[in-house]
Scaffold this motif. Structure first.
Motif, short mmCIF file in Angstrom:
data_model
loop_
_atom_site.label_atom_id
_atom_site.label_comp_id
_atom_site.label_asym_id
_atom_site.label_seq_id
_atom_site.Cartn_x
_atom_site.Cartn_y
_atom_site.Cartn_z
N ARG A 1 0.80 -1.22 0.00
CA ARG A 1 0.00 0.00 0.00
C ARG A 1 0.84 1.28 0.00
NH1 ARG A 1 -2.90 -3.30 -1.32
NH2 ARG A 1 -4.99 -3.87 -0.60
N ASP A 2 2.13 1.18 0.14
CA ASP A 2 2.98 2.37 0.28
C ASP A 2 3.80 2.63 -0.99
OD1 ASP A 2 2.14 2.73 2.94
OD2 ASP A 2 3.62 1.28 3.65
N PHE A 3 3.43 3.72 -1.69
CA PHE A 3 4.13 4.09 -2.93
C PHE A 3 4.43 5.59 -2.98
CE2 PHE A 3 1.03 0.68 -3.63
CZ PHE A 3 1.84 -0.35 -4.07
N PRO A 4 4.83 6.20 -1.87
CA PRO A 4 5.04 7.65 -1.88
C PRO A 4 6.17 8.05 -2.83
CG PRO A 4 5.97 6.68 0.10
CD PRO A 4 5.19 5.60 -0.57
N GLY A 5 5.96 9.18 -3.51
CA GLY A 5 7.00 9.73 -4.38
C GLY A 5 7.16 9.07 -5.72
N SER A 6 6.29 8.12 -6.06
CA SER A 6 6.40 7.44 -7.36
C SER A 6 6.15 8.42 -8.50
CB SER A 6 5.41 6.28 -7.44
OG SER A 6 5.70 5.29 -6.48
N ARG A 7 6.74 8.17 -9.66
CA ARG A 7 6.61 9.04 -10.83
C ARG A 7 5.93 8.26 -11.95
NH1 ARG A 7 10.01 13.69 -10.67
NH2 ARG A 7 11.13 13.79 -8.68
N LEU A 8 4.65 8.59 -12.18
CA LEU A 8 3.86 7.83 -13.15
C LEU A 8 3.08 8.78 -14.06
CD1 LEU A 8 2.46 5.22 -10.59
CD2 LEU A 8 4.19 4.76 -12.33
N TYR B 1 -1.41 14.47 -15.87
CA TYR B 1 -2.07 14.07 -17.13
C TYR B 1 -2.34 12.56 -17.20
CZ TYR B 1 -0.65 18.78 -18.21
OH TYR B 1 -0.47 20.14 -18.15
N ALA B 2 -2.41 11.90 -16.06
CA ALA B 2 -2.73 10.48 -16.04
C ALA B 2 -4.23 10.28 -16.19
CB ALA B 2 -2.25 9.86 -14.73
N TYR B 3 -4.63 9.08 -16.61
CA TYR B 3 -6.03 8.73 -16.79
C TYR B 3 -6.48 7.84 -15.63
CZ TYR B 3 -5.47 10.53 -21.51
OH TYR B 3 -5.21 11.34 -22.59
N LEU B 4 -7.36 8.39 -14.78
CA LEU B 4 -7.89 7.64 -13.65
C LEU B 4 -9.41 7.75 -13.60
CD1 LEU B 4 -4.95 9.04 -12.29
CD2 LEU B 4 -5.60 7.23 -10.72
N ALA B 5 -10.05 7.86 -14.75
CA ALA B 5 -11.51 7.97 -14.77
C ALA B 5 -12.11 6.73 -14.12
CB ALA B 5 -12.00 8.08 -16.21
N GLY B 6 -13.06 6.96 -13.20
CA GLY B 6 -13.73 5.86 -12.54
C GLY B 6 -12.88 5.12 -11.53
N ALA B 7 -11.70 5.64 -11.20
CA ALA B 7 -10.80 4.96 -10.26
C ALA B 7 -11.38 4.97 -8.85
CB ALA B 7 -9.43 5.63 -10.26
N LYS B 8 -11.01 3.95 -8.07
CA LYS B 8 -11.44 3.84 -6.68
C LYS B 8 -10.27 4.27 -5.80
CE LYS B 8 -14.64 0.06 -7.70
NZ LYS B 8 -14.99 -1.36 -7.44
N LEU B 9 -10.41 5.43 -5.18
CA LEU B 9 -9.33 6.01 -4.39
C LEU B 9 -9.84 6.39 -3.00
CD1 LEU B 9 -7.95 8.19 -7.29
CD2 LEU B 9 -6.74 6.26 -6.28
N LYS B 10 -10.78 5.64 -2.50
CA LYS B 10 -11.37 5.95 -1.19
C LYS B 10 -10.31 5.80 -0.11
CE LYS B 10 -15.13 4.75 1.95
NZ LYS B 10 -16.28 3.85 2.22
N GLY B 11 -10.16 6.86 0.70
CA GLY B 11 -9.20 6.83 1.79
C GLY B 11 -7.75 6.86 1.36
N THR B 12 -7.50 7.15 0.11
CA THR B 12 -6.12 7.18 -0.40
C THR B 12 -5.41 8.47 0.01
OG1 THR B 12 -6.75 5.82 -2.30
CG2 THR B 12 -4.74 7.11 -2.52
N ASN B 13 -4.14 8.35 0.33
CA ASN B 13 -3.34 9.51 0.68
C ASN B 13 -2.68 10.08 -0.57
OD1 ASN B 13 -1.68 11.47 1.73
ND2 ASN B 13 -0.47 10.10 3.03
N ASP C 1 -0.94 4.72 0.02
CA ASP C 1 -0.17 5.94 0.27
C ASP C 1 0.47 6.37 -1.04
OD1 ASP C 1 1.43 8.02 1.04
OD2 ASP C 1 2.57 6.90 2.55
N LEU C 2 -0.16 7.35 -1.68
CA LEU C 2 0.36 7.90 -2.94
C LEU C 2 0.80 9.35 -2.73
CD1 LEU C 2 -2.37 6.54 -5.42
CD2 LEU C 2 -0.21 5.46 -4.77
N SER C 3 1.19 9.66 -1.53
CA SER C 3 1.63 11.02 -1.24
C SER C 3 2.85 11.37 -2.08
CB SER C 3 1.97 11.17 0.25
OG SER C 3 2.96 10.23 0.64
N ARG C 4 2.89 12.61 -2.52
CA ARG C 4 3.99 13.15 -3.32
C ARG C 4 4.16 12.44 -4.67
NH1 ARG C 4 6.06 11.84 1.31
NH2 ARG C 4 7.71 10.51 0.42
N ILE C 5 3.17 11.69 -5.09
CA ILE C 5 3.25 10.98 -6.36
C ILE C 5 3.14 11.94 -7.53
CG2 ILE C 5 0.77 10.54 -6.64
CD1 ILE C 5 1.56 7.66 -7.52
#
Length: 214
Positions: A30-37, A59-71, A51-55
């Motif tokens: 669950r921990d991916f802080p600082g990733s470059r995507l 211009y990424a495509y996340l239509a319909g993505a489930k990000l409930k409670g995501t950092n 944990d996507l903090s500082r990611i």
């Protein structure tokens, strides 16, 4: 020599691709802080609670993505496509969402303090009970969105389009509404609105409910 055994220290590895991110998430990470995507396709991906903090997800495509409670605090999300995404309870504090496509997204109970939302399309979205304290929403499209009991304290809404938005119970203390389009916006039971500001909003087309109309 450091007495700590380095092998016992937790290692957080940044994801380098969308496929790697999804594979590792599926395996329980669950921990991916600082990733470059940047500019990746994560349409309808489920990254709830990650944990996507500082990611970097510009211009990424996340239509319909489930990000409930995501950092997603301090994330670079400018120009991101999040149409119809589930961001309930997400942390988007200090994130950059300028020019993002967020129409129809569900942000209920999210924290978006001092987020940069300049020019973002947040129309037909649900932002009830969201903390937008100090957020920058200048020139944002907020048409038809639900902002009931949302905290706009010290937020910048100059030149934003709030037509037909639902703002009942919203805290507008020290919010900058200069030049905002408030035609047919529904307000009432708001904190932080002086009589003169309320009158100005009414003259600009805003509608204030009375208690008997609830």
């Amino acid at each position: 020599m450091n007495s700590l055994d380095d092998k016992k220290l937790p290692t957080v590895l940044m994801a380098s691709s969308s496929s790697e991110l999804l594979q590792r998430y599926a395996l329980g990470e669950r921990d991916f802080p600082g990733s470059r995507l940047n500019d990746v396709n994560l349409t309808r991906a489920d990254l709830s609670g990650a944990d996507l903090s500082r990611i970097h997800l510009q211009y990424a495509y996340l239509a319909g993505a489930k990000l409930k409670g995501t950092n997603l605090s301090q994330a670079l999300l400018n120009g991101v496509q999040l149409v119809g995404a589930d961001l309930r309870d997400a942390n988007l504090s200090i994130s950059n969402l300028s020019e993002a496509e967020l129409s129809g997204a569900d942000f209920r109970d999210a924290v978006m303090k001092t987020a940069d939302l300049r020019g973002a399309d947040i129309s037909n979205a649900n932002l009830a009970c969201v903390n937008l304290c100090g957020a920058d929403l200048r020139y944002a499209n907020l048409v038809n969105s639900n902002f009931s009991y949302t905290n706009f304290t010290n937020a910048f809404l100059a030149a934003a389009n709030l037509s037909n938005a639902y703002l009942v119970g919203a805290n507008l203390s020290h919010a900058d509404l200069n030049g905002a389009n408030v035609e047919n916006a529904l307000l009432g039971y708001n904190k932080g609105l002086s009589k003169s500001v309320k009158l100005d909003l009414q003259l600009r087309g805003a509608i204030f409910i009375i208690e008997s109309e609830l």
